[in-house]
Design a protein around this motif. Sequence first.
Motif, PDB file in Angstrom:
ATOM      1  N   ASP A  54       0.833  -1.176  -0.049  1.00 31.34           N
ATOM      2  CA  ASP A  54      -0.175   0.046  -0.066  1.00 31.34           C
ATOM      3  C   ASP A  54       0.935   1.174   0.037  1.00 31.34           C
ATOM      4  O   ASP A  54       0.118   2.455   0.099  1.00 31.34           O
ATOM      5  N   GLY A  55       2.141   1.153  -0.068  1.00 28.28           N
ATOM      6  CA  GLY A  55       3.147   2.005  -0.203  1.00 28.28           C
ATOM      7  C   GLY A  55       3.439   2.825   1.264  1.00 28.28           C
ATOM      8  O   GLY A  55       4.302   3.756   1.204  1.00 28.28           O
ATOM      9  N   ARG A  56       2.995   2.033   2.118  1.00 22.75           N
ATOM     10  CA  ARG A  56       3.509   2.430   3.550  1.00 22.75           C
ATOM     11  C   ARG A  56       5.198   2.152   3.839  1.00 22.75           C
ATOM     12  O   ARG A  56       5.274   1.140   3.580  1.00 22.75           O
ATOM     13  N   THR A  57       5.658   3.319   4.252  1.00 22.80           N
ATOM     14  CA  THR A  57       7.246   2.825   4.670  1.00 22.80           C
ATOM     15  C   THR A  57       7.185   2.806   6.379  1.00 22.80           C
ATOM     16  O   THR A  57       6.400   3.488   7.055  1.00 22.80           O
ATOM     17  N   ASN A  58       8.360   2.113   6.812  1.00 21.87           N
ATOM     18  CA  ASN A  58       8.661   2.068   7.997  1.00 21.87           C
ATOM     19  C   ASN A  58      10.310   2.211   8.270  1.00 21.87           C
ATOM     20  O   ASN A  58      10.851   1.178   7.493  1.00 21.87           O
ATOM     21  N   ILE A  59      10.631   3.193   8.605  1.00 19.72           N
ATOM     22  CA  ILE A  59      11.986   3.445   8.805  1.00 19.72           C
ATOM     23  C   ILE A  59      12.052   3.646  10.371  1.00 19.72           C
ATOM     24  O   ILE A  59      11.789   4.716  10.966  1.00 19.72           O
ATOM     25  N   PRO A  60      12.980   2.848  10.862  1.00 20.29           N
ATOM     26  CA  PRO A  60      13.122   2.754  12.493  1.00 20.29           C
ATOM     27  C   PRO A  60      14.087   4.335  12.621  1.00 20.29           C
ATOM     28  O   PRO A  60      14.598   4.878  12.020  1.00 20.29           O
ATOM     29  N   ARG A  61      14.184   4.703  13.922  1.00 18.13           N
ATOM     30  CA  ARG A  61      14.537   5.799  14.299  1.00 18.13           C
ATOM     31  C   ARG A  61      15.840   5.841  13.971  1.00 18.13           C
ATOM     32  O   ARG A  61      16.709   6.992  13.654  1.00 18.13           O
ATOM     33  N   SER A  62      16.816   4.764  13.870  1.00 18.72           N
ATOM     34  CA  SER A  62      18.237   5.062  13.667  1.00 18.72           C
ATOM     35  C   SER A  62      18.468   5.469  11.996  1.00 18.72           C
ATOM     36  O   SER A  62      19.461   5.913  11.598  1.00 18.72           O
ATOM     37  N   GLY A  63      17.386   5.284  11.347  1.00 17.29           N
ATOM     38  CA  GLY A  63      17.486   5.781   9.883  1.00 17.29           C
ATOM     39  C   GLY A  63      16.751   6.930   9.567  1.00 17.29           C
ATOM     40  O   GLY A  63      16.606   7.245   8.494  1.00 17.29           O
TER      41      GLY A  63
END
Length: 119
Positions: A54-63
Amino acid sequence: QVQLVESGGGLVQPGGSLNLSCVASGSTANIYEMGWYRQSPGKERTLVASVDGDGRTNIPRSGAGRFTISRDIAGNLLHLRMNKLKPEDTTGYYCRARVITVVGSYYYWGQGTQVTVSS
């Protein structure tokens, strides 16, 4: 079966940038989510960034603020743009694809590409 091939790793100076790419082949029609993980020797693989169908991104705090993930419309090519790289970003980076079928989810991994951040 899905095959994943990563490219783009290498040596970069602190503060520099790299683009990683992952090409998926095989039974790609059911790939829902793709992502990048990294793993240092003796440690577990951790999420770097992911993008779902669905185009949702997940980038943790480190990045967060440094990394950008994108996937082409066909869904078979995954990119990771890494800016402001730090020595602690040095490790192996792995592409993962999650395939959803009527009987469940399956995960496929690439062989990995090495990123070294050093002056």
